[in-house]
Structures are given as C-alpha cells and as structure tokens.
Scaffold this motif. Structure first.
Motif, short mmCIF file in Angstrom:
data_model
loop_
_atom_site.label_atom_id
_atom_site.label_comp_id
_atom_site.label_asym_id
_atom_site.label_seq_id
_atom_site.Cartn_x
_atom_site.Cartn_y
_atom_site.Cartn_z
N ARG A 102 0.85 -1.19 0.00
CA ARG A 102 0.00 0.00 0.00
C ARG A 102 0.89 1.23 0.00
NH1 ARG A 102 -1.67 3.55 3.90
NH2 ARG A 102 -0.82 2.21 5.57
N VAL A 103 0.52 2.21 -0.83
CA VAL A 103 1.17 3.53 -0.83
C VAL A 103 0.05 4.55 -0.74
CG1 VAL A 103 2.67 5.12 -2.07
CG2 VAL A 103 3.07 2.65 -2.24
N GLY A 104 -0.09 5.17 0.43
CA GLY A 104 -1.22 6.07 0.66
C GLY A 104 -2.51 5.28 0.68
N ASP A 105 -3.44 5.65 -0.19
CA ASP A 105 -4.72 4.93 -0.28
C ASP A 105 -4.74 3.94 -1.45
OD1 ASP A 105 -5.88 6.24 1.90
OD2 ASP A 105 -6.44 7.96 0.66
N ASP A 106 -3.61 3.75 -2.09
CA ASP A 106 -3.54 2.89 -3.27
C ASP A 106 -2.80 1.60 -2.95
OD1 ASP A 106 -4.62 4.66 -5.56
OD2 ASP A 106 -3.17 5.95 -4.53
N LEU A 116 -8.28 -3.68 -2.44
CA LEU A 116 -7.70 -5.03 -2.39
C LEU A 116 -8.58 -6.10 -3.04
CD1 LEU A 116 -6.15 -5.14 1.22
CD2 LEU A 116 -4.91 -5.06 -0.95
N VAL A 117 -9.74 -5.69 -3.57
CA VAL A 117 -10.66 -6.66 -4.18
C VAL A 117 -10.80 -6.42 -5.67
CG1 VAL A 117 -13.08 -7.45 -4.21
CG2 VAL A 117 -11.94 -6.99 -2.02
N ASN A 118 -10.96 -5.17 -6.06
CA ASN A 118 -11.13 -4.81 -7.47
C ASN A 118 -9.80 -4.32 -8.02
OD1 ASN A 118 -14.22 -4.95 -7.85
ND2 ASN A 118 -13.97 -3.79 -5.95
N TRP A 119 -9.33 -4.97 -9.08
CA TRP A 119 -7.98 -4.71 -9.59
C TRP A 119 -8.01 -4.41 -11.09
CZ3 TRP A 119 -3.76 -4.54 -6.40
CH2 TRP A 119 -3.92 -5.08 -5.11
N THR A 120 -7.07 -3.56 -11.53
CA THR A 120 -6.86 -3.31 -12.95
C THR A 120 -5.36 -3.39 -13.25
OG1 THR A 120 -6.77 -0.92 -12.58
CG2 THR A 120 -8.89 -1.86 -13.23
N ILE A 121 -5.01 -3.75 -14.48
CA ILE A 121 -3.62 -3.77 -14.91
C ILE A 121 -3.24 -2.37 -15.36
CG2 ILE A 121 -1.89 -4.98 -16.28
CD1 ILE A 121 -4.01 -7.04 -17.00
N TRP A 147 1.79 -9.56 3.00
CA TRP A 147 1.03 -8.94 4.08
C TRP A 147 0.93 -7.45 3.78
CZ3 TRP A 147 4.32 -7.82 9.02
CH2 TRP A 147 3.62 -6.95 9.88
N VAL A 148 -0.27 -6.90 3.97
CA VAL A 148 -0.50 -5.49 3.69
C VAL A 148 -1.50 -4.94 4.69
CG1 VAL A 148 -2.36 -5.90 2.02
CG2 VAL A 148 -0.98 -3.83 1.82
N ASP A 149 -1.39 -3.65 5.01
CA ASP A 149 -2.37 -3.03 5.89
C ASP A 149 -3.17 -1.99 5.12
OD1 ASP A 149 -0.65 -0.89 5.59
OD2 ASP A 149 -0.17 -0.69 7.72
N THR A 150 -4.26 -1.55 5.73
CA THR A 150 -5.06 -0.48 5.15
C THR A 150 -4.73 0.82 5.88
OG1 THR A 150 -6.89 -0.80 6.70
CG2 THR A 150 -6.92 -2.11 4.66
N ALA A 151 -5.19 1.93 5.32
CA ALA A 151 -4.93 3.23 5.95
C ALA A 151 -5.58 3.32 7.32
CB ALA A 151 -5.42 4.35 5.03
N SER A 152 -6.65 2.54 7.53
CA SER A 152 -7.35 2.57 8.82
C SER A 152 -6.74 1.61 9.83
CB SER A 152 -8.83 2.23 8.61
OG SER A 152 -8.96 0.93 8.03
#
Length: 472
Positions: A21-25, A47-52, A237-242
């Motif tokens: 994660r970088v910021g909200d992305d 983390l659910v909807n992804w685009t290339i 492993w990744v975290d969210t901004a919250s």
C-alpha cells in the motif's frame, strides 16, 4: 450495509503475488516466467477490485523456455520509488525500480549473480541498513528448504557479504520446500512470511526474531484444514490506511494457474498473526475498504490501439514486425517458426479465466498461412483457418477440414475443469467443432488463451474484437 467479497479475488494465473500500500492505493505484481512483457503491475483501491496498469519488465529471452525467467517477485516502496526484486534461477537476483508504478521502470540490474537464487525480498531498516533474503531452487543450486540473508547496499546495487543461513528448514520437523520469503519489521520485531510443503499441498508459515539474523521461531498460520483451498501458498502482508491487516496468497488450481485469495489478518495476544478463519482460508469476508469501483483485469479487447492491451503477452521476445493494432483490428504476420505452437515466441496470449467462459473472435486470413485461436499449456489444441491449394479451410484437431468463406468467427467454450470445446461459424451460426480438449497447466503456469499466425511470412491474419464472456 457492509459489502463483502468472495475468494478468489483474482481468479486467474497471477502467480506468486506480492502487494503493498502507498497512501490509499494498493499495488500488486506477480511472476511471469518467460512471458514478455513481464512483471505486471496491478492497482486497486480496496484489495478486491484490480486493474492492470503496466509492466515492469519489457524484454526477456529470445526463445521459449518453460519454467525459466522471472520467478516470484517482491514489491516495495522506499525512498519515493517503487522497487521489484525477482530471481531468474539461471542467472541471479535482479531489481527494477520506478518513481511511478506505471513506468518507466529501470532496466533490470543484477544484485547477486548465481544459479538457483530465487524469491528475493529486500528490507530497508530503521537505521538505513538494507537487507536481502532469498530462497534456493534445488534444480539449479542443489539445495533447497533454506533461507539466506544478506546485508545489501542501501541503493540496492549489490549484496555486501557472503550471506547468512537464517532458517534451515531441514532442522524443522515436517518442513519441506521452504521458499517465497517476505521480510518485514513491526514494532521492533523482524518477520519472515514464507510458505512450505509445496504449492499444491503446502501451508503458510511465519517466522519471528528480535534480530534480523535470528534466531527465528516459527508457526504455521494458514493451511487448508477443512476447506477446499489446497496449499494456501506464498503472498504478501499489507495493511489499510485505517490500520487493518490482510494477507494475499495464491492457490494452485492446475490448468487455471495460481489464483489469488485475500485473507483477513489479526494479531493474537501472544504477538503472532492469525490469518483467515483461525488459520483456515475464508470463502468470503467484508471488503477491506468501502467505496471501491467494481473492476477486474482486462480480458476482452476491441483492438482500439495503438498498442496491445495490457492483458496480452508473448511467449518470448517479440519482433515488432509480427503485429499491428489499428482501426479496431489486430494483424498478425504469418511468420515462420516451429510447428509446435508451444515453442513459438510469436504466440500472443493471455491468462485463462478461472470461471467458465466463452471466447470468440473474427478471423480473416490474407495470403498464405494458418492462423487461429489456441489453448496451450503442457499440451495444446487450436481452431483456425488454413490456406490450401483448394482454398481456405477450417482446421481443428483431427476433424476433416471444412471449406469456409474469407471471414470466419471462431471461439472456444471453457467449461468446468477447464474442458475446452472449440467453436466456429461455417455458415450455420456458431457450432461446436472438433473433439473437446482438456486444458493443461504449463511449467509453473496455468493454461493460456492465445492467438497465432504461422506461414512463410507472406500472409497475415486479421482479428476483429476478442471477446471473453465469463459465467458467474
């Protein structure tokens, strides 16, 4: 009302995923072996909807080498740049970096040369010291089931020592094929997330230590248990901004490749992570970040151009003369090469969807040659057209060739278990042709949907709109 997602969140062959994660992305990359371009970059807000959004490597080998090339990458953001480390088991460990994940990325730089060096992951520590951990491929190095840690120059140009064996899994009861390490630091504790047991039947372990060089203690934190998710394997492993924590990993599904699951992750009172439902993969869970826009990596392509869609890749380095996208069509030159489509760099492919689907395209063959739609892995089959002395004919496996008009709609229906039924319109609408074909996985990869054109170089195949209708 809280929305939920269902696993897998990426239901196709996004092998060996790593996520940050970088910021909200959120950004994700995956193994591509000898496909060109390689190291896809995916973007998400939830983390659910992804685009290339691009690729980090634009060239590879000139010939098809199944199972070689770009293995298990690690993705990091440090000092204002995005970094990807990956191992080529026949060459060594490389890194590429970029200020923008969409590129441009630097050319691959060799960090550590050698055979069998795989699954590298960097860590820049709080004091500015950098480290690099990696696993070993027995097929090249003669050893496996161990993790080696190096001090690394902070600019990631080279390792600074001979390496320290920080985990020898031969000494851990029941462990086999420990690989895919991801190195982290949290609240002064060093963590290595690493799977073991093999991609089909293994599990995910976590190791922790007060010193980066150990000693490390281990715990299995995710395994199949009573679920249908076999061998939950390496990821990130990744975290969210919250402040919530998640783990993305793959599941090997044979011809569908390594599909990606998302597991909620919490921290127990004893300080260890707890993944999924008390250590077993979940089928669904609340979406990590609300408000995401429904999206998924592209499959269909209207060939609007001027470049190929980001879902496409070649089986090895392409020649620019092989293809052209313009006016809503893809033109492939009928180039010489092996009769075996698995050995042709000029096959243009994309990942086989993990759900049943129907694929169609319209094909016109100009001049001499043969062209069509192929499903390829360890084995392959195709439907297409061929120019013969008696005119244009439809060909598919061992069926008797059928005369056809200049433009033909061809396709394939991929059913449960990746059983492929080829389709063609020979004048009476789209009908089944040939014998059903069981798609098979390739070397560490799932089956591929491909387009090809073969001949003496004088002909060309013109494809109009490639459509993938996925059933859910």
């Amino acid at each position: 009302m809280t929305s939920t997602y269902r696993n897998p969140v990426l239901n196709a062959d996004w092998s060996d995923p790593d996520v940050i994660r970088v910021g909200d992305d959120f950004y994700l990359t995956a193994s591509t072996f000898t496909k060109v371009p390689g190291l896809p970059i995916l973007h998400s807000r939830d983390l659910v909807n992804w685009t290339i959004i691009g690729h980090a490597v634009t060239s590879g080998y000139d010939d098809v080498r199944p199972g070689c090339g770009v293995w298990a990458p690690s993705l990091r953001h440090h000092d204002g740049r995005f970094w990807i480390f990956y191992g080529d088991p026949d060459v060594g460990i490389h890194q590429v970096n970029a200020a923008d994940p969409r590129g441009p990325w630097t050319e691959p730089h060799m960090v550590k040369p050698g055979l069998g060096l795989i699954d590298p992951c960097p860590l820049w520590d709080d004091d500015g010291q950098a480290y690099l951990v990696h696993a070993w491929a027995k097929s090249r190095a003669g050893v496996k089931n161990r993790l080696t840690l190096h001090r690394m120059s902070p600019d990631a140009r080279k390792v600074l020592d001979e390496g320290t064996l920080v985990i020898d899994a031969d000494l851990l009861p029941g462990y086999r094929t420990l690989e895919g390490p991801k190195l982290y630091k949290r609240d002064g504790v060093y963590w290595i997330f690493a799977p073991a047991g093999g991609v089909e039947q293994g599990w995910q372990s976590v190791f922790r230590a007060d010193s980066v060089f150990g000693p490390y203690e281990d715990r299995i934190v995710l395994e199949q248990g009573g679920t249908e998710v076999n061998g939950p394997h390496q990821g990130g492993w990744v975290d969210t901004a919250s402040g919530e924590h998640w783990f993305m990993h793959f599941q090997d599904r044979g011809p569908y490749g390594r599909v990606v699951h998302l597991q909620p992750m919490t921290w127990a009172e004893d300080g260890w992570p707890v993944m999924g439902d008390n250590g077993e993969p979940v089928a669904e869970a609340p979406v990590p970040v609300e408000g995401g826009t429904p999206s998924e990596p592209a499959t269909s392509d209207d060939f609007a151009g001027p470049e190929l869609g980001l879902q496409w890749s070649w089986q090895a380095n392409p020649d620019p003369s092989w293809w052209q996208v313009s006016d809503g069509t893809l033109r492939l030159a009928c180039v010489p090469g092996s009769e075996d489509l698995r050995e042709r760099p000029s096959v243009l492919g994309q990942r086989l969807p993990g759900d049943p689907c129907t694929v169609t395209t319209s094909l016109t063959l100009e001049g001499q040659g043969r062209a069509g739609l192929v499903v390829t892995g360890d084995t392959y089959a195709f439907v297409g057209v061929e120019r013969t002395p008696d005119g244009l004919v439809l060909v598919c496996g061992d069926m008797e060739p059928v005369p056809v008009r200049d433009q033909v709609v061809i396709g394939a229906r991929v059913g449960e278990g990746a059983l492929v039924t080829f389709l063609a319109d020979t004048g009476d609408g789209l009908c089944e042709v040939g014998t059903p074909f069981q798609a098979t996985q390739g070397r560490w990869v799932g089956a591929v949907l491909g387009l090809f054109a073969a001949g003496d170089g004088t002909g060309q195949a013109i494809f109009d709109r490639f459509t993938v209708d996925i059933e859910r």
